[in-house]
Design a protein around this motif. Sequence first.
Motif, PDB file in Angstrom:
ATOM      1  N   GLU A 127      40.293  45.327  59.443  1.00 54.71           N
ATOM      2  CA  GLU A 127      39.245  44.761  60.298  1.00 54.71           C
ATOM      3  C   GLU A 127      39.597  44.877  61.772  1.00 54.71           C
ATOM      4  N   ARG A 152      39.390  48.575  63.266  1.00 52.53           N
ATOM      5  CA  ARG A 152      38.042  49.128  63.400  1.00 52.53           C
ATOM      6  C   ARG A 152      37.307  48.622  64.636  1.00 52.53           C
ATOM      7  N   GLN A 153      37.855  47.614  65.317  1.00 51.49           N
ATOM      8  CA  GLN A 153      37.139  46.989  66.422  1.00 51.49           C
ATOM      9  C   GLN A 153      37.366  47.723  67.740  1.00 51.49           C
ATOM     10  N   ARG A 154      36.390  47.570  68.637  1.00 50.22           N
ATOM     11  CA  ARG A 154      36.558  48.052  70.004  1.00 50.22           C
ATOM     12  C   ARG A 154      37.603  47.191  70.700  1.00 50.22           C
ATOM     13  N   THR A 190      36.815  44.036  72.762  1.00 50.53           N
ATOM     14  CA  THR A 190      36.313  42.817  72.115  1.00 50.53           C
ATOM     15  C   THR A 190      37.443  41.907  71.651  1.00 50.53           C
ATOM     16  N   PHE A 191      38.693  42.324  71.821  1.00 52.02           N
ATOM     17  CA  PHE A 191      39.809  41.560  71.266  1.00 52.02           C
ATOM     18  C   PHE A 191      40.035  40.243  71.987  1.00 52.02           C
ATOM     19  N   SER A 197      31.010  40.985  58.786  1.00 51.81           N
ATOM     20  CA  SER A 197      32.189  41.734  59.209  1.00 51.81           C
ATOM     21  C   SER A 197      32.602  41.381  60.636  1.00 51.81           C
ATOM     22  N   GLU A 198      31.643  41.064  61.506  1.00 54.17           N
ATOM     23  CA  GLU A 198      32.000  40.677  62.878  1.00 54.17           C
ATOM     24  C   GLU A 198      32.784  39.374  62.880  1.00 54.17           C
ATOM     25  N   ALA A 247      36.279  40.028  61.587  1.00 51.87           N
ATOM     26  CA  ALA A 247      37.119  40.678  62.593  1.00 51.87           C
ATOM     27  C   ALA A 247      37.621  39.673  63.626  1.00 51.87           C
ATOM     28  N   LYS A 248      36.751  38.779  64.084  1.00 51.68           N
ATOM     29  CA  LYS A 248      37.169  37.775  65.065  1.00 51.68           C
ATOM     30  C   LYS A 248      38.155  36.790  64.438  1.00 51.68           C
ATOM     31  N   ALA A 286      43.790  50.387  67.182  1.00 47.29           N
ATOM     32  CA  ALA A 286      42.543  50.273  67.942  1.00 47.29           C
ATOM     33  C   ALA A 286      42.711  50.786  69.369  1.00 47.29           C
TER      34      ALA A 286
END
Length: 331
Positions: free
Chosen positions: A56, A59-61, A64-65, A125-126, A129-130, A185
């Motif tokens: 997860e 796969r994130q930008r 956005t972390f 999924s968002e 991920a968070k 990432a």
Amino acid sequence: MDFLRAMDVLVICVPVFAVLGLGKLLGLKGRIKEEHCQFINWLVYTFSLPSLIFNEVARQRFDTFFDPAVIVMPLIGLVLVALITMVIAKFNGYKGGFAAAFVFGTFWPNATYIGLPLCQNAFGSEGLAKAAIYNGFVLPFVILFGYLLIGFYGAGDGNVKIGARIKKAFLNPILISAVAGVVVAVIAEQFRAADGSLGLPVPVVSSAVLIGSFLKMIGVMGLPLALLSIGASLKWEQTKTHLGALSWSVGCKLLLHPLFTMLLIGMMCPEASPTALGVAVILSGTPSAVAMYVISCQLGVERGFVSSMLVLSTALSVVTIPVWVYVLKGF
């Protein structure tokens, strides 16, 4: 009461707590024994959750972390709750291991085993991920703070020094998987086009998709297994002592910490997305962590009191978490 919102809450929360209840039932029937729980915990801790978190996060930008609503505000709320509780501990004359457990029990969340499935159910999924980012950045601070409190109050009788245990705690599969996901990432971001697509050869992208599918399958199976194990491990008879202190610690864990987190986000991060707000509050309001109990046992820190916090907070979270989800769905 908004009926549709209430139904959303049931859809999000009931499956999670139903699996916990199934684990308890199977434990009572003798179908899940202690050795089964040990194997499940090893499998989930070593393979399933690291696979899920890595997949997860990777796969994130990258931009956005570092969401302050998910990382910074829960930490500020955590520190506020801990400081208030330390004053209460001083006033009541609590010392040693009991004082340490009284304080760290107010903020040490089960953000992995219970938090991940809740966030996935609530925000897809968002949200997952968070929640993985929270696990990667907030939980290390929680672990460190817990160990520092044990040292501050002069608690614990383990043979291994506190510093060595902190090092071991940080070199765990869940934290390593989160860091590895961030690294991947960051590398992927160097090849990302303006439209968000990856400018990599087709074989590389296809291989990444294939590996991601495998990791997702391994990871998803760990969530229900972890819930079954927690349910089977709960011992209700351990909640009969130190009711005053127990009530404060559990109340802070389930109510005060998530309330502080929500208010801080509202005041300091008014532009935070509903998903970021929801994940931060839900994870702050999850019951006490199994890891807290394991570490307390290793160091000889009030095993009975910590076990009572784990049991009572998990039982009461069946009520409090749906309430928080209902409130959050109104934003």
